[in-house]
Design a protein around this motif. Sequence first.
Motif, PDB file in Angstrom:
ATOM      1  N   ASN A 193       0.843  -1.194   0.000  1.00  0.00           N
ATOM      2  CA  ASN A 193       0.000   0.000   0.000  1.00  0.00           C
ATOM      3  C   ASN A 193       0.879   1.246   0.000  1.00  0.00           C
ATOM      4  OD1 ASN A 193      -1.988  -2.021   1.808  1.00  0.00           O
ATOM      5  ND2 ASN A 193      -2.988  -0.718   0.291  1.00  0.00           N
ATOM      6  N   HIS A 194       0.383   2.293  -0.640  1.00  0.00           N
ATOM      7  CA  HIS A 194       1.175   3.532  -0.730  1.00  0.00           C
ATOM      8  C   HIS A 194       1.165   4.298   0.589  1.00  0.00           C
ATOM      9  CE1 HIS A 194      -0.050   2.403  -4.787  1.00  0.00           C
ATOM     10  NE2 HIS A 194       0.936   3.129  -5.264  1.00  0.00           N
ATOM     11  N   SER A 250       1.296  10.796  -2.371  1.00  0.00           N
ATOM     12  CA  SER A 250       0.623  10.036  -3.425  1.00  0.00           C
ATOM     13  C   SER A 250       1.417   8.781  -3.764  1.00  0.00           C
ATOM     14  CB  SER A 250       0.479  10.932  -4.651  1.00  0.00           C
ATOM     15  OG  SER A 250       0.006  10.181  -5.728  1.00  0.00           O
ATOM     16  N   SER A 253      -0.158   6.541  -6.267  1.00  0.00           N
ATOM     17  CA  SER A 253      -1.522   6.038  -6.046  1.00  0.00           C
ATOM     18  C   SER A 253      -2.603   6.999  -6.518  1.00  0.00           C
ATOM     19  CB  SER A 253      -1.739   5.709  -4.569  1.00  0.00           C
ATOM     20  OG  SER A 253      -1.803   6.888  -3.795  1.00  0.00           O
ATOM     21  N   LYS A 254      -2.242   8.233  -6.887  1.00  0.00           N
ATOM     22  CA  LYS A 254      -3.259   9.197  -7.314  1.00  0.00           C
ATOM     23  C   LYS A 254      -3.009   9.637  -8.760  1.00  0.00           C
ATOM     24  CE  LYS A 254      -3.795  10.750  -2.524  1.00  0.00           C
ATOM     25  NZ  LYS A 254      -3.431  11.800  -1.530  1.00  0.00           N
ATOM     26  N   ASN A 284      -8.665   3.342   1.753  1.00  0.00           N
ATOM     27  CA  ASN A 284      -7.349   3.533   1.146  1.00  0.00           C
ATOM     28  C   ASN A 284      -6.550   2.230   1.154  1.00  0.00           C
ATOM     29  OD1 ASN A 284      -4.224   4.558   1.487  1.00  0.00           O
ATOM     30  ND2 ASN A 284      -5.426   5.791   0.060  1.00  0.00           N
ATOM     31  N   ALA A 288      -7.869   1.619  -2.853  1.00  0.00           N
ATOM     32  CA  ALA A 288      -6.917   2.367  -3.678  1.00  0.00           C
ATOM     33  C   ALA A 288      -6.006   1.329  -4.340  1.00  0.00           C
ATOM     34  CB  ALA A 288      -6.104   3.330  -2.826  1.00  0.00           C
ATOM     35  N   TYR A 289      -5.644   1.583  -5.569  1.00  0.00           N
ATOM     36  CA  TYR A 289      -4.790   0.615  -6.274  1.00  0.00           C
ATOM     37  C   TYR A 289      -3.503   0.414  -5.488  1.00  0.00           C
ATOM     38  CZ  TYR A 289      -7.969   1.505 -10.198  1.00  0.00           C
ATOM     39  OH  TYR A 289      -9.069   1.653 -10.998  1.00  0.00           O
ATOM     40  N   GLN A 290      -3.003  -0.835  -5.517  1.00  0.00           N
ATOM     41  CA  GLN A 290      -1.787  -1.158  -4.757  1.00  0.00           C
ATOM     42  C   GLN A 290      -0.573  -1.177  -5.671  1.00  0.00           C
ATOM     43  OE1 GLN A 290      -3.198  -4.783  -2.883  1.00  0.00           O
ATOM     44  NE2 GLN A 290      -4.120  -3.627  -1.193  1.00  0.00           N
ATOM     45  N   THR A 361      -3.498  -3.313  -9.340  1.00  0.00           N
ATOM     46  CA  THR A 361      -2.205  -2.736  -8.970  1.00  0.00           C
ATOM     47  C   THR A 361      -1.844  -1.663  -9.993  1.00  0.00           C
ATOM     48  OG1 THR A 361      -1.076  -4.476 -10.199  1.00  0.00           O
ATOM     49  CG2 THR A 361      -1.335  -4.798  -7.822  1.00  0.00           C
ATOM     50  N   TYR A 364       3.851   2.621  -8.305  1.00  0.00           N
ATOM     51  CA  TYR A 364       4.344   2.855  -6.957  1.00  0.00           C
ATOM     52  C   TYR A 364       5.777   3.353  -7.082  1.00  0.00           C
ATOM     53  CZ  TYR A 364       4.941   2.365  -1.937  1.00  0.00           C
ATOM     54  OH  TYR A 364       5.141   2.650  -0.619  1.00  0.00           O
TER      55      TYR A 364
END
Length: 788
Positions: A193-194, A250, A253-254, A284, A288-290, A361, A364
Amino acid sequence: MSGAHHHIGRPVPPRHHDRLVRGHGRFLADLRATGVLYAALVRSPLAHARVVGFDATAARSDPRCALVLGPDDLAKRTAPIPTVWRLPGQPEDHIPIAAHTARYAGQPLGIVVADTPTAAEDLADAVRLDLDPLPPVPTVADALAEHAPLIVPGAAGNEAGSIRFGAPQEEIAAALSRAELVVEREFTLPRVNHSPLEPRGVLAEYDPGTGLLTVHASSQSPHSMRQDLCAVLGLRADRVRVIAPDVGGSFGSKVLLYPDEAMVCAAAVDLGAAVRWVESRTENFTCAYQGRGQQTTARLAIGPEGRFLVFDAHILADLGAYATQAGSGPHQVTALTLQGPYHVDAAAATVTGVYTTRVPTGAYRGYGMQEAAFIRERLIDEAARELGVSALDLRLDNLIRPEELPHTTHTGLTYDSGDYGAVLRRAAALAERPPPPDPPWVRRAGAVVAAVEISAFAPSALLEAFGIAWSGWEGVRLRINHDGTVTVYSGVIAVGQGIETSLAQIAAEGLGVPLDWVRVELGDTDTAPHSDLSAQASRALTLAGGALLIAARRLADRMRTLAAGFLGTDPDRVTQRIAPHADPSSPDAAFHGADGARITWREVAHRGYRGWGNRKSADRIVLEEAVDFDPPQLTFAHGAHAAEVTVDLGTGRVTVTGYWAVHDSGVLVNPLIAHGQIAGGIAQGLGQALTEEARADAEGVPVTRSFREYAIPAAQDIPEDLVIEHTCTPSTAIPGGFKGLGEGGTILPPAAVTCAVAAAVPEIAHALTSLPLTPSRVRAALRAAGIT
Ligand code: SMO
């Protein structure tokens, strides 16, 4: 240019620090809006299920309810989000907003809008979902198993497609035939996770009178969000404005528009109102995408005298339920950068994207390069151990030497400049110290590893060649206002990295003016030049900064020409003299002619705005320069990290006792910011080395849902002995000689720490192929080796 205004290279405190520390930040949740409504998402509790019913009768009849949109309603109002970077053969090229099948736990299926956040949450809970469960496919192994349930209906399997980079198979085979040693391992890099300080969030306001949709979003890339919103909502580009206010981190992740964010905007359009949604920490963690999520078989072949013959790899990428715009991208970059800073006779890698029923995913920080470094440096380490030679010497012997640059790798990347050996030797020297006495159950050792960092992600032709439907160029607009102050507009955005300060330094230096005359305005698609990638891929400073330096020099020239006209002399007889803390109207901030005549900076700007005086060309009146900069090629930063660790043989606990990083990012605009970027990256990388893993249960439902189950590094996890140094090989592709460093710190810590653990406990070295090195994982290896 005035010698008093050398701003590039000065450790100026970042501008946002004081503002944010005093509580003057304006994050998404802080924005004032009148009559704002609040949204909550209806999410699938199951990882894989058909949505048979979405019954919002109870919610809709509640007086607090403003709107509910379920899959059928969304299907009428939205088109899917188009993807930008696809694998060859990928069966889908979009992500739906209206989903009639849930493919991951937490997938948004509908949205509820109410007059308070609590009401929205309550009413979202009151929606009755009728789900017909489908078999979950939580891991890559499950997805590739025979008779695995299909995730994409109608597809041939759960593979999303494959791509191969590097030397042809015959070349690899030929090089392998000369091998004296082949080291092959299977590596597992878990999902992470971010964990940005500020979760995602959107405030969407639709004005039915003008048809304008204004979206404030905690976004890393407002322009691409705007493009995606236009596609999803069928709106014209001139009617959509996206603004990124303060963004609290971010890390990749954004970058993309998410379906839940699109739903908030669709609801605002439907209601003709303002709707806000701020993501919870649980969302989150789960929605939220990993990042990462890779399983790779890789090998290194070594020939006579320790020469590197082959690096090759087969990378299985866990894309999750949908191939996001960046889904396979990081893994493709792993393939592209596997070779790192070394010579090798042949290198190649294949990436296969695999669908699973987990949250998608994507990008990152370190974008595939951390994975490449881990795989490569572990293989080198293992080879050194098997050969009984020093890993440092093996690395040094195979590094690309400075006189061999530029050097094109087997995957077609051209390294421009640098001194990889100098950096590696320096990191090794810094780390050298006599070991303190340790108790008998503690082992201590160190390791040094190296990497190159793709930076200044551009030119546009390169993105086109990779099939990425984004541009790589970056534009800036630089304006001298009527009173002589300066405004910079750029499409890159601030995510806490300090870019507004660095850009101000570049503008001030290019113009030869004090730093505090310059304001930097970012993040508003109505005023910022277009930018597809914005603050991603270690590119903001290099590309926007490069463009800005060109613009500032041009505008400085125009000011001098104007001043010469007013002074009745030639531009080359005019000297710009501005005292360090002068005001633009001060006599100490003036252009001087040969005869003692002078005119203040402000007066030149003022008269220039009136259209008076001797202009270079009739079509340039406004004191503004717009520069679009698409560099000729990528520029490569590089670094070497040394870690010292202790391993507790009883508990399996790994402690990082010292860390030394040496980076070359070309010319540093602000050494203080550079230090912070590298230090923050190292902290993040240490988390991925030691504790971070986004886990799901056997049903594919996330079990790491908060900071109770998911540990990021705390202050006490960062070694007191954290040393960061920089060398400087200026970029030849970027004006100013800048190279990127935003991701650099993150790339090497997992490799450095794991190689140090291997050196401390060689008995378990062969087993150190998976992250994170939690006490339980290390203890299992110690036990298997008969040590504990
Ligand atoms: S992983 Mo980044 O936002 O380039």
